[in-house]
Design a protein around this motif. Structure first.
Motif, short mmCIF file in Angstrom:
data_model
loop_
_atom_site.label_atom_id
_atom_site.label_comp_id
_atom_site.label_asym_id
_atom_site.label_seq_id
_atom_site.Cartn_x
_atom_site.Cartn_y
_atom_site.Cartn_z
N ALA A 1 -63.10 -57.34 30.65
CA ALA A 1 -62.35 -56.95 29.45
C ALA A 1 -62.80 -55.60 28.93
N MET A 2 -64.02 -55.20 29.22
CA MET A 2 -64.49 -53.88 28.81
C MET A 2 -64.16 -52.80 29.85
N LEU A 3 -64.08 -53.17 31.11
CA LEU A 3 -63.81 -52.21 32.18
C LEU A 3 -62.33 -51.87 32.29
N ILE A 4 -61.47 -52.83 32.05
CA ILE A 4 -60.03 -52.62 32.23
C ILE A 4 -59.49 -51.50 31.33
N PRO A 5 -59.84 -51.42 30.04
CA PRO A 5 -59.34 -50.29 29.24
C PRO A 5 -59.82 -48.92 29.74
N VAL A 6 -61.01 -48.86 30.27
CA VAL A 6 -61.51 -47.60 30.83
C VAL A 6 -60.67 -47.21 32.04
N LEU A 7 -60.40 -48.18 32.91
CA LEU A 7 -59.53 -47.91 34.05
C LEU A 7 -58.12 -47.54 33.60
N GLY A 8 -57.69 -48.15 32.49
CA GLY A 8 -56.38 -47.82 31.94
C GLY A 8 -56.29 -46.38 31.48
N LEU A 9 -57.36 -45.89 30.86
CA LEU A 9 -57.38 -44.48 30.46
C LEU A 9 -57.28 -43.56 31.66
N VAL A 10 -58.01 -43.88 32.70
CA VAL A 10 -57.96 -43.08 33.93
C VAL A 10 -56.55 -43.12 34.53
N ALA A 11 -55.97 -44.30 34.58
CA ALA A 11 -54.62 -44.43 35.13
C ALA A 11 -53.58 -43.73 34.26
N ALA A 12 -53.75 -43.78 32.94
CA ALA A 12 -52.82 -43.11 32.03
C ALA A 12 -52.88 -41.60 32.20
N VAL A 13 -54.09 -41.06 32.35
CA VAL A 13 -54.22 -39.62 32.59
C VAL A 13 -53.57 -39.24 33.92
N ALA A 14 -53.78 -40.06 34.93
CA ALA A 14 -53.15 -39.80 36.23
C ALA A 14 -51.63 -39.87 36.12
N ALA A 15 -51.11 -40.83 35.38
CA ALA A 15 -49.66 -40.95 35.21
C ALA A 15 -49.11 -39.74 34.45
N TRP A 16 -49.84 -39.30 33.45
CA TRP A 16 -49.39 -38.13 32.70
C TRP A 16 -49.38 -36.87 33.58
N ARG A 17 -50.42 -36.73 34.40
CA ARG A 17 -50.49 -35.56 35.29
C ARG A 17 -49.38 -35.57 36.33
N LEU A 18 -49.00 -36.76 36.79
CA LEU A 18 -47.96 -36.86 37.82
C LEU A 18 -46.55 -36.74 37.24
N THR A 19 -46.31 -37.36 36.09
CA THR A 19 -44.95 -37.39 35.54
C THR A 19 -44.71 -36.39 34.44
N HIS A 20 -45.77 -35.90 33.82
CA HIS A 20 -45.69 -34.96 32.70
C HIS A 20 -44.92 -35.54 31.51
N THR A 21 -44.96 -36.88 31.37
CA THR A 21 -44.34 -37.52 30.21
C THR A 21 -45.38 -38.39 29.52
#
Length: 78
Positions: free
Chosen positions: A9-29
């Motif tokens: 439960a503590m690791l998943i939000p950290v991974l979510g931040l990494v995935a969100a940054v990656a999604a933003w870099r790929l889609t620019h939205t």
């Protein structure tokens, strides 16, 4: 709450931040990045809810579902 559920439960939000940054870099939205982040945060809330059910956890899960649905319902005019 068991140790591995607490760590997950503590690791998943950290991974979510990494995935969100990656999604933003790929889609620019920002909307796509927020959607990815909310999915990961919802997964963490569900883990906490499974470990220790409480009204606060249920309200938080319901609010996250509503926010995610609201984000998904919004369509860009383009």
């Amino acid at each position: 709450m068991s140790t591995w559920l607490q760590r997950a439960a503590m690791l998943i939000p950290v991974l979510g931040l990494v995935a969100a940054v990656a999604a933003w870099r790929l889609t620019h939205t920002v909307r796509q990045a927020l959607a990815v982040l909310l999915d990961f945060l919802f997964a963490a809330v569900l883990l906490r809810l499974a470990a220790e059910p409480s009204w606060n956890s249920m309200v938080l899960a319901a609010a996250m579902i509503a926010l995610r649905r609201l984000l998904g319902a919004y369509r860009s005019p383009l």
